[in-house]
Design a protein around this motif. Structure first.
Motif, PDB file in Angstrom:
ATOM      1  N   ARG A 225      -9.026  -7.389  16.753  1.00  0.00           N
ATOM      2  CA  ARG A 225      -8.025  -7.215  17.786  1.00  0.00           C
ATOM      3  C   ARG A 225      -8.510  -7.938  19.026  1.00  0.00           C
ATOM      4  N   ALA A 226      -7.814  -9.015  19.400  1.00  0.00           N
ATOM      5  CA  ALA A 226      -8.225  -9.846  20.520  1.00  0.00           C
ATOM      6  C   ALA A 226      -7.858  -9.170  21.840  1.00  0.00           C
ATOM      7  N   ASP A 227      -8.358  -9.768  22.942  1.00  0.00           N
ATOM      8  CA  ASP A 227      -8.084  -9.216  24.270  1.00  0.00           C
ATOM      9  C   ASP A 227      -6.591  -9.191  24.575  1.00  0.00           C
ATOM     10  N   SER A 228      -5.827 -10.112  23.983  1.00  0.00           N
ATOM     11  CA  SER A 228      -4.396 -10.193  24.226  1.00  0.00           C
ATOM     12  C   SER A 228      -3.620  -9.204  23.351  1.00  0.00           C
ATOM     13  N   HIS A 229      -4.353  -8.328  22.642  1.00  0.00           N
ATOM     14  CA  HIS A 229      -3.743  -7.323  21.763  1.00  0.00           C
ATOM     15  C   HIS A 229      -3.047  -7.952  20.557  1.00  0.00           C
ATOM     16  N   VAL A 230      -3.452  -9.151  20.232  1.00  0.00           N
ATOM     17  CA  VAL A 230      -2.956  -9.821  19.037  1.00  0.00           C
ATOM     18  C   VAL A 230      -4.034  -9.730  17.968  1.00  0.00           C
ATOM     19  N   THR A 231      -3.647  -9.349  16.764  1.00  0.00           N
ATOM     20  CA  THR A 231      -4.617  -9.284  15.673  1.00  0.00           C
ATOM     21  C   THR A 231      -4.957 -10.690  15.213  1.00  0.00           C
ATOM     22  N   GLN A 232      -6.206 -11.012  15.244  1.00  0.00           N
ATOM     23  CA  GLN A 232      -6.669 -12.332  14.846  1.00  0.00           C
ATOM     24  C   GLN A 232      -7.512 -12.211  13.583  1.00  0.00           C
ATOM     25  N   TRP A 233      -7.254 -13.127  12.667  1.00  0.00           N
ATOM     26  CA  TRP A 233      -8.009 -13.168  11.418  1.00  0.00           C
ATOM     27  C   TRP A 233      -9.047 -14.282  11.486  1.00  0.00           C
ATOM     28  N   GLU A 234     -10.222 -13.995  10.957  1.00  0.00           N
ATOM     29  CA  GLU A 234     -11.267 -15.000  10.825  1.00  0.00           C
ATOM     30  C   GLU A 234     -11.617 -15.139   9.351  1.00  0.00           C
ATOM     31  N   LEU A 235     -11.799 -16.364   8.899  1.00  0.00           N
ATOM     32  CA  LEU A 235     -12.261 -16.587   7.532  1.00  0.00           C
ATOM     33  C   LEU A 235     -13.522 -17.442   7.564  1.00  0.00           C
ATOM     34  N   PHE A 236     -14.381 -17.229   6.582  1.00  0.00           N
ATOM     35  CA  PHE A 236     -15.682 -17.889   6.541  1.00  0.00           C
ATOM     36  C   PHE A 236     -16.143 -17.949   5.096  1.00  0.00           C
ATOM     37  N   PRO A 237     -17.019 -18.886   4.741  1.00  0.00           N
ATOM     38  CA  PRO A 237     -17.507 -18.973   3.354  1.00  0.00           C
ATOM     39  C   PRO A 237     -18.350 -17.753   3.010  1.00  0.00           C
ATOM     40  N   ARG A 238     -18.063 -17.145   1.891  1.00  0.00           N
ATOM     41  CA  ARG A 238     -18.724 -15.893   1.522  1.00  0.00           C
ATOM     42  C   ARG A 238     -20.222 -16.076   1.321  1.00  0.00           C
ATOM     43  N   GLU A 239     -20.627 -17.182   0.694  1.00  0.00           N
ATOM     44  CA  GLU A 239     -22.052 -17.381   0.409  1.00  0.00           C
ATOM     45  C   GLU A 239     -22.821 -17.909   1.611  1.00  0.00           C
ATOM     46  N   SER A 240     -22.125 -18.523   2.582  1.00  0.00           N
ATOM     47  CA  SER A 240     -22.792 -19.069   3.775  1.00  0.00           C
ATOM     48  C   SER A 240     -21.953 -18.705   5.002  1.00  0.00           C
ATOM     49  N   PRO A 241     -21.988 -17.466   5.432  1.00  0.00           N
ATOM     50  CA  PRO A 241     -21.090 -16.994   6.477  1.00  0.00           C
ATOM     51  C   PRO A 241     -21.199 -17.727   7.810  1.00  0.00           C
ATOM     52  N   ASP A 242     -22.334 -18.362   8.064  1.00  0.00           N
ATOM     53  CA  ASP A 242     -22.522 -19.048   9.340  1.00  0.00           C
ATOM     54  C   ASP A 242     -22.192 -20.539   9.276  1.00  0.00           C
ATOM     55  N   ALA A 243     -21.649 -20.999   8.166  1.00  0.00           N
ATOM     56  CA  ALA A 243     -21.367 -22.429   8.017  1.00  0.00           C
ATOM     57  C   ALA A 243     -20.170 -22.860   8.863  1.00  0.00           C
ATOM     58  N   TYR A 244     -19.133 -22.039   8.900  1.00  0.00           N
ATOM     59  CA  TYR A 244     -17.963 -22.344   9.727  1.00  0.00           C
ATOM     60  C   TYR A 244     -17.161 -21.075   9.923  1.00  0.00           C
ATOM     61  N   ARG A 245     -16.246 -21.080  10.872  1.00  0.00           N
ATOM     62  CA  ARG A 245     -15.297 -19.997  11.093  1.00  0.00           C
ATOM     63  C   ARG A 245     -13.947 -20.601  11.460  1.00  0.00           C
TER      64      ARG A 245
END
Length: 361
Positions: free
Chosen positions: A281-301
């Protein structure tokens, strides 16, 4: 006199066309872009022929890829940049347009060249969200709604608003030349497209008023150039269109501090991979989704938003035991992305299982 909200909408549509260019989206600006006669022109605008009428197509593009067992896709882009929530009227208009143009099939006379057909789709963007009736109607009729009110699109809203304010001020100053001075919409779009290089075609027959002069062209070109600079140097710089097995299209942007380069670097080695999902839940009260690689979560967002009505649908599925089946079969089980680079189309497939849904922070 053109309203500030209308100018913002025009410029937002052009900015979006530039941002999704790597998804294989090519703008159509004149009748010569269509050898099959589906386009025509009148006054200062491009029109698409429908079964019952011709329809204005300020921002219409064609995708470079053709999905299997489908027709080539043409996409109407319409953007609303205003304070009030976008309502059902705009969604009904979108449905009416694509219904009419998709039914416009003319049987060929013997001996004539077969005419290529297209499937027209419509995406409506809004910086202020959508009303509940608008969302319900859009889901029922497969009109894609993209909510740009979230924090991840703040840079885009800010960049477009600055340019629109300058165009509006310029138009105000032209009242000394004519009491009803108004910058022609087609002229504004032509100058912006030239600066953003979103099309190699030129719209012919644009009418300008008698008081028009070269210094107005120069002023608009400077605004368009600064708009392009703002888009190129902003944190997003590119949007990707994601196609899930659901009645909506995802508009994905890099989640700061990541950039789209992080995603492209990872997917060079893993064009198909499993992903995790997180809802915030972002500051603007909009639900934001994030996706990322399961095996390397820090590779990208990457991040995206869904209309509120769809969020309610997803919330219901998470609260009951049927959650896994509803998510897998109806919403986001697989997200396919297409990216065009130097004429070649690359396909990415992002897969996840319902168990990968993470709770909202």
């Amino acid at each position: 006199m053109t309203s500030l909200a209308a100018i913002r909408g025009y410029l937002l549509e052009e900015a979006l066309a530039w941002l999704v260019r790597t998804s294989g989206y090519r703008l159509l600006v004149n009748v010569h872009d269509d050898p099959d006669g589906a386009l025509t022109s009148a006054g200062n605008g491009l029109l698409v022929k429908g079964r019952g009428a011709n329809h204005q197509a300020d921002t219409l593009g064609e995708f470079a890829f053709v999905p299997p067992f489908s027709l080539p896709i043409r996409l109407f882009v319409e953007a609303k940049f205003r304070n009030e929530t976008t309502g059902i009227y705009d969604v009904r208009n979108a449905f009416g347009v694509i219904s009419d143009v998709n039914e416009n099939y003319v049987q060929l006379d013997p001996g004539r060249r077969p005419r290529r057909r297209y499937r027209y789709v419509y995406t409506l963007f809004s910086t202020s969200g959508f009303s509940t009736p608008a969302q319900e109607y859009a889901i029922a009729h497969q009109i894609s709604l993209v909510d740009l009110s979230g924090d991840s699109f703040a840079w885009l809203r800010r960049t477009v608003a600055i340019a629109a304010d300058r165009v509006y001020s310029l138009e105000q100053s032209l009242k000394t030349r004519s009491a009803k001075a108004s910058i022609p919409r087609a002229k504004l779009r032509e100058i912006v497209r030239h600066q953003l290089e979103t099309t190699s075609s030129t719209q012919v027959g644009i009418n300008t008023p008698a008081w028009w002069s070269e210094d107005i062209d120069d002023a608009l070109s400077q605004v368009a150039s600064d708009l392009g600079y703002g888009l190129r140097t902003a944190e997003g710089r590119e949007l990707l269109l994601g196609f899930p097995p659901a009645p909506f299209v995802l508009t994905l942007t890099a989640q700061s501090p990541y950039t789209m380069e992080h995603f492209l670097t990872f997917t060079q080695r893993h064009p198909r991979h499993a992903i995790g999902l997180r809802r915030r839940r972002a500051d603007s009260h909009v639900t934001q989704w994030e996706l990322f690689p399961r095996e390397s979560p820090d590779a990208y967002r990457l991040s995206f938003t869904l209309p509120d009505r769809v969020e309610e649908w997803i919330d219901d599925s998470e609260r009951y035991r049927m959650r896994a089946r509803m998510v897998e079969e109806s919403l986001l089980s697989t997200i396919v992305l297409y990216r065009l680079d130097q004429g070649a189309v690359t396909v990415y497939q992002l897969d996840y299982e319902p168990a990968e849904l993470r709770p909202m922070d």
